[in-house]
Design an enzyme around this catalytic site. Structure first.
Site, PDB file in Angstrom:
ATOM      1  N   PRO A 267       0.989  -1.079  -0.082  1.00  0.00           N
ATOM      2  CA  PRO A 267      -0.019   0.078   0.063  1.00  0.00           C
ATOM      3  C   PRO A 267       0.790   1.193   0.056  1.00  0.00           C
ATOM      4  O   PRO A 267       1.314   1.628   0.945  1.00  0.00           O
ATOM      5  CB  PRO A 267      -0.628  -0.004   1.328  1.00  0.00           C
ATOM      6  N   ASP A 441       6.063   2.807   1.707  1.00  0.00           N
ATOM      7  CA  ASP A 441       5.232   1.688   2.032  1.00  0.00           C
ATOM      8  C   ASP A 441       4.596   2.249   3.262  1.00  0.00           C
ATOM      9  O   ASP A 441       5.149   2.215   4.402  1.00  0.00           O
ATOM     10  CB  ASP A 441       5.949   0.261   2.247  1.00  0.00           C
ATOM     11  N   HIS A 442       3.286   2.307   3.168  1.00  0.00           N
ATOM     12  CA  HIS A 442       2.308   2.724   4.395  1.00  0.00           C
ATOM     13  C   HIS A 442       2.610   1.713   5.566  1.00  0.00           C
ATOM     14  O   HIS A 442       1.957   2.326   6.431  1.00  0.00           O
ATOM     15  CB  HIS A 442       1.047   3.345   3.962  1.00  0.00           C
ATOM     16  N   ARG A 443       2.677   0.692   5.146  1.00  0.00           N
ATOM     17  CA  ARG A 443       2.648  -0.279   6.467  1.00  0.00           C
ATOM     18  C   ARG A 443       3.907   0.014   7.470  1.00  0.00           C
ATOM     19  O   ARG A 443       3.904  -0.394   8.749  1.00  0.00           O
ATOM     20  CB  ARG A 443       2.792  -1.748   5.975  1.00  0.00           C
TER      21      ARG A 443
END
Length: 471
Positions: A267, A441-443
């Protein structure tokens, strides 16, 4: 007949890095050629790089099991080599080939007498560790010929008998190919080789005579000027399009798989900022003038800034282990950088970049770029990256939303640097401005960490002296 057991089949070897197949790019030998141990015989393209493959056998090439553009799996037959058949002076007294040789496949019986060369290179992690001294060659002069000229040192060479009415004797495939390419009828040539064999110089002499140049070497023959072809102007609707289907394989397939996996699993989000790069360019120019031997360019300075930024924001120097549901923060920085080559876009990796000086980074970037563009980049140099730097400004574009190089967590892109109006101390002045784009990466982090990293990089670009404080 040739003993089948004496034929040796060399199969596509394991090229390392988990690669399971390779595509034939170019054969360096042909059927009938003689090869030495560890001679490079074929260039293949794996999913990561072009590799030259040596053969572990010596002898005559009997068969090439795959043509150019063919994809082979590891372990499939690649090339078949048979023994060289020696003809001693006590044999063949009547000038005819012995029975054992007449039974050999005609393709295998032919061999190249001229321009034989071998690199002796051995594929890394593969090979025999030794090379043979010289190539074995069949002796084609019979005792009959020796009796006709018992003292060649004291007597002039005898004129060869005319071969009119008989098929021309040509041993070398090179001679056949040269004659065919230049439209020379071999049956009309007067051979000068032993036993009436047509040599390359005979073909070259015929080519030279056809263009009115006497005794000129082949390389010096100037072909006639091509007749200009008048082409109609393009139509108003544009040029015609040709439909085609291009196989997605090799490097292009791996890139496609990685990008698809990145978009599917990660994401991602992108943030960007315009920066004044005038100060950074001034530093680069000053270093080029005072220490040109270091070769420090813009990419090396940006690499140094990225390394400093990743030290301050380690969240972006990480990856996600989906199997164990963990974020893995790396204890080292392996900096990848995008390089455009004839085979497509590749991402070489500068390993342990956090341990290098700016000059060392510059040297490693130059070395890897040269290997990538020459197609000699080893597969190991394309793996284990933890962060990627992409200077897409060389394509003349300002910005982008780059796709993360899976399984990394972030990628920094740099657009072109051009003159733009910029407000400085309340005045609008022309400055060297570029756009920085960070995809992350938004994680692994939120916008705060990503924005903090991008702002730090931007501040270092605008004022490189900041590096002296934090590095």
């Amino acid at each position: 007949m040739t003993d089948i057991a004496s034929r040796q089949v060399f199969r596509l070897p394991d090229l390392g890095e988990g690669l399971t197949e390779a595509e034939i790019v170019e054969w360096k030998v042909a059927v009938g050629d003689t090869v030495e141990i560890d001679q490079i015989v074929v260039e293949v393209e794996t999913a990561k790089a072009a590799v030259e493959v040596p053969v572990p056998y010596a002898g005559i090439v009997l068969r090439l099991h795959a043509g150019a553009d063919t994809v082979l799996s590891v372990g499939e037959p690649l090339i078949e080599v048979g023994p060289v058949i020696e003809v001693g002076p006590a044999d063949n007294v009547d000038g005819t080939a012995p029975a054992a040789e007449r039974d050999v496949d005609p393709d295998a019986a032919r061999y190249r007498e001229e321009e034989q060369a071998g690199s002796g290179n051995v594929l890394i992690g593969y090979g025999t560790g030794h090379t043979s001294g010289t190539r074995r060659r069949r002796r084609g002069v019979s005792r009959t010929a020796n009796r006709e000229a018992p003292d060649s040192a004291s007597q002039p060479a005898a004129e060869p008998e005319s071969t009119a009415g008989h098929a021309p004797r040509v041993i070398s495939p090179l001679v056949r190919r040269t004659a065919r390419e230049h439209g020379v009828d071999l049956a009309t040539l007067r051979p000068t080789g032993p036993c009436g064999v047509i040599l390359r110089r005979d073909v070259e002499r015929a080519i030279a005579a056809s263009v009115g140049v006497s005794e000129a070497p082949l390389d010096s023959v100037v072909p006639p000027a091509p007749v200009p072809v008048l082409t109609p102007p393009p139509s108003v609707t544009g040029t015609a399009l040709t439909a085609e289907r291009i196989p997605l394989r090799g490097l292009r397939r791996v890139v496609a798989d990685k990008l698809t996996r990145s978009r599917t699993e990660i994401p991602d989000a992108t943030t960007w900022v315009d920066v004044d790069a005038t100060g950074l360019l001034a530093i680069k120019d000053a270093l080029r003038q005072t220490r040109p031997d270091l070769g420090i360019g813009l990419l090396a300075l940006l690499a140094r800034i990225c390394v400093a930024g990743l030290r301050r924001f380690p969240e972006l120097n990480s990856s996600v282990d989906t199997t164990h549901a963990e974020i893995v923060r790396h204890g080292h920085i392996n900096l990848g950088f995008a390089a455009q080559t004839d085979r497509g876009l590749v991402v070489p990796v500068v390993r342990e970049a956090h341990l290098m000086t700016t000059a060392q980074l510059a040297a490693e970037l130059t070395r890897l770029t040269g290997l990538a563009r020459s197609g000699r980049l080893p597969p190991a140099a394309l793996t284990s990256g933890t962060f990627t730097l992409n200077n897409y400004g060389v394509f003349g574009v300002d910005g982008s939303t780059p796709i993360i190089n899976h399984p990394e967590a972030a990628l920094l892109g740099i657009g072109r640097i051009i003159d733009r109006p910029w407000v400085s101390d309340g005045l609008v002045v022309p400055r060297k401005v570029t756009q920085l784009s960070l995809t992350f990466d938004h994680r692994v982090c939120d916008g705060g960490a990503a924005g903090g990293f991008l702002r730090y990089v931007a501040d270092c670009v605008e004022n490189p002296a900041i590096l002296l404080v934090h590095v």
